[in-house]
Design a protein around this motif. Sequence first.
Motif, PDB file in Angstrom:
ATOM      1  N   HIS A  97       0.687  -1.446   0.106  1.00 41.05           N
ATOM      2  CA  HIS A  97       0.109  -0.081  -0.238  1.00 41.05           C
ATOM      3  C   HIS A  97       0.690   1.192   0.178  1.00 41.05           C
ATOM      4  N   LYS A  98       1.872   1.031  -0.565  1.00 38.54           N
ATOM      5  CA  LYS A  98       2.938   2.359  -0.816  1.00 38.54           C
ATOM      6  C   LYS A  98       2.500   3.117  -2.199  1.00 38.54           C
ATOM      7  N   LEU A  99       1.789   2.380  -2.950  1.00 37.84           N
ATOM      8  CA  LEU A  99       1.170   2.878  -4.294  1.00 37.84           C
ATOM      9  C   LEU A  99       0.237   2.169  -4.777  1.00 37.84           C
ATOM     10  N   SER A 100      -0.310   2.680  -5.897  1.00 43.51           N
ATOM     11  CA  SER A 100      -1.475   1.966  -6.517  1.00 43.51           C
ATOM     12  C   SER A 100      -1.121   1.828  -7.854  1.00 43.51           C
ATOM     13  N   LEU A 101      -1.170   0.827  -8.580  1.00 43.32           N
ATOM     14  CA  LEU A 101      -0.790   0.776  -9.783  1.00 43.32           C
ATOM     15  C   LEU A 101      -1.675   1.544 -10.753  1.00 43.32           C
ATOM     16  N   ASP A 102      -2.725   2.063 -10.220  1.00 42.34           N
ATOM     17  CA  ASP A 102      -3.614   3.131 -10.807  1.00 42.34           C
ATOM     18  C   ASP A 102      -3.072   4.631 -10.644  1.00 42.34           C
ATOM     19  N   ASN A 103      -2.073   4.791  -9.680  1.00 41.94           N
ATOM     20  CA  ASN A 103      -1.544   5.999  -9.780  1.00 41.94           C
ATOM     21  C   ASN A 103      -0.778   6.411 -10.758  1.00 41.94           C
ATOM     22  N   THR A 104      -0.815   7.545 -11.161  1.00 40.92           N
ATOM     23  CA  THR A 104       0.254   8.182 -12.034  1.00 40.92           C
ATOM     24  C   THR A 104       1.501   8.483 -11.923  1.00 40.92           C
ATOM     25  N   ALA A 105       2.652   8.443 -12.650  1.00 39.46           N
ATOM     26  CA  ALA A 105       3.919   8.654 -12.403  1.00 39.46           C
ATOM     27  C   ALA A 105       3.925   9.824 -11.638  1.00 39.46           C
ATOM     28  N   ASP A 106       3.264  10.925 -12.241  1.00 38.44           N
ATOM     29  CA  ASP A 106       3.547  12.262 -11.842  1.00 38.44           C
ATOM     30  C   ASP A 106       3.260  12.422 -10.319  1.00 38.44           C
ATOM     31  N   GLN A 107       2.371  11.747  -9.803  1.00 44.74           N
ATOM     32  CA  GLN A 107       2.305  11.733  -8.418  1.00 44.74           C
ATOM     33  C   GLN A 107       3.343  11.561  -7.399  1.00 44.74           C
ATOM     34  N   PHE A 108       4.403  10.719  -8.003  1.00 43.01           N
ATOM     35  CA  PHE A 108       5.522  10.609  -7.239  1.00 43.01           C
ATOM     36  C   PHE A 108       6.946  11.450  -7.736  1.00 43.01           C
ATOM     37  N   VAL A 109       6.836  11.460  -9.047  1.00 40.11           N
ATOM     38  CA  VAL A 109       7.984  12.260  -9.614  1.00 40.11           C
ATOM     39  C   VAL A 109       7.350  13.634 -10.556  1.00 40.11           C
ATOM     40  N   PRO A 110       7.448  14.688  -9.784  1.00 36.03           N
ATOM     41  CA  PRO A 110       7.099  15.825 -10.578  1.00 36.03           C
ATOM     42  C   PRO A 110       7.601  15.936 -12.024  1.00 36.03           C
ATOM     43  N   GLY A 111       6.610  16.290 -12.713  1.00 36.55           N
ATOM     44  CA  GLY A 111       6.913  16.548 -14.174  1.00 36.55           C
ATOM     45  C   GLY A 111       7.095  15.314 -15.260  1.00 36.55           C
ATOM     46  N   ALA A 112       6.648  14.057 -14.607  1.00 40.40           N
ATOM     47  CA  ALA A 112       6.666  12.866 -15.275  1.00 40.40           C
ATOM     48  C   ALA A 112       5.391  12.864 -16.196  1.00 40.40           C
ATOM     49  N   PRO A 113       5.536  12.030 -17.076  1.00 44.10           N
ATOM     50  CA  PRO A 113       4.264  11.850 -17.848  1.00 44.10           C
ATOM     51  C   PRO A 113       3.164  11.286 -17.128  1.00 44.10           C
ATOM     52  N   LEU A 114       1.860  11.543 -17.687  1.00 41.77           N
ATOM     53  CA  LEU A 114       0.571  11.274 -16.892  1.00 41.77           C
ATOM     54  C   LEU A 114       0.170   9.839 -17.440  1.00 41.77           C
ATOM     55  N   MET A 115       1.241   9.055 -16.967  1.00 43.71           N
ATOM     56  CA  MET A 115       0.904   7.508 -17.444  1.00 43.71           C
ATOM     57  C   MET A 115       0.731   6.863 -16.100  1.00 43.71           C
ATOM     58  N   THR A 116      -0.237   5.875 -16.143  1.00 41.35           N
ATOM     59  CA  THR A 116      -0.460   5.089 -14.746  1.00 41.35           C
ATOM     60  C   THR A 116       0.915   4.121 -14.608  1.00 41.35           C
ATOM     61  N   ILE A 117       1.150   3.632 -13.208  1.00 41.68           N
ATOM     62  CA  ILE A 117       2.155   3.117 -13.051  1.00 41.68           C
ATOM     63  C   ILE A 117       1.829   1.452 -13.921  1.00 41.68           C
ATOM     64  N   ARG A 118       0.579   1.099 -13.863  1.00 37.00           N
ATOM     65  CA  ARG A 118       0.272   0.036 -14.385  1.00 37.00           C
ATOM     66  C   ARG A 118       0.484   0.132 -16.188  1.00 37.00           C
ATOM     67  N   ASP A 119       0.324   1.259 -16.873  1.00 37.20           N
ATOM     68  CA  ASP A 119       0.697   1.315 -18.393  1.00 37.20           C
ATOM     69  C   ASP A 119       2.086   1.086 -18.391  1.00 37.20           C
ATOM     70  N   LEU A 120       3.029   1.938 -17.307  1.00 36.35           N
ATOM     71  CA  LEU A 120       4.535   1.635 -17.549  1.00 36.35           C
ATOM     72  C   LEU A 120       5.044   0.434 -17.520  1.00 36.35           C
TER      73      LEU A 120
END
Length: 301
Positions: A97-120
Amino acid sequence: MRRGLIFAAALLSLPARSLADPASDARFDSIVQPYAQNGRFSGAVLVVRDGTVLFDRAYGMADAQAGIPNRPSTSFHVGTLSMQYTAVAIEFLAESHKLSLDNTADQFVPGAPLMTIRDLLAVAPDDPKVAADYELLARVAAAAMGKSFADVEDAGAFGTVWMNGTGIDDGTLLPQTRMAKGYVVDTGMPKLVTADWARLAGSASAFTTTKDELYWLDRFFGDGLVSHEDRLAMTAGSAGYGWFRGRPLDNDAYWMSGKAPGFASYVLRERDLTVIVLANVADAPAMMIGNGLAAQARGGK
């Protein structure tokens, strides 16, 4: 290797049974020797079927300048095979529960693409973007844990597995006699290759031994690293999270090849067969060698 990258004090044991058959050994060796003799392969190979070690051998030099040969216990950088470890670390963080696969990368890395962790994670391993995607996943994992990516892997992908020759090269490792150096063959002579491993975190910075990788695979496919449901999701379809699934030799199998400066690797996992090829020569035909060993293990079929 620094303290955070040594995952057990005890040496890893091979499966209990080992096949001592000189004729069979020679047949496996005949597949590798032509490449070793012409300089296209230097490294270590391991073939295991039904818990029996069929072939376990090293070739060439770990350090050509110092005259140190490769051994079955030598650690090799595995290139893009590193993605298998990154994917498990992300799943570990999701289960914690440190993250969700449905989180987007920019929620953790500012300026990162608006892709979900699942998609990455789900990008097929032959996609040109995959290296950048998995390097971004390493940054996401580090941010989610508030630790270095090497420490995240220590806690997740490696933390429950006894592997003393495996880790993440973050650029701070001291020279090790058990760590192979990477080479390219230039006019018949090996030429040393260096890499910025810290920059390749997540996509190509891992190193391991053949026996460590075997044990890791046994744990992964035995649901000892992530839940059964998550493991199925990670290996679903023709391209899972860091894996291919297909029929490279007419049998349904999971497989992955790896490339990095001076290194090449290949892993094939079928129902009862595991083939691991780790090379410290750039552009070594690791997949060709691995598939040849797999065919031999099945009696040439």
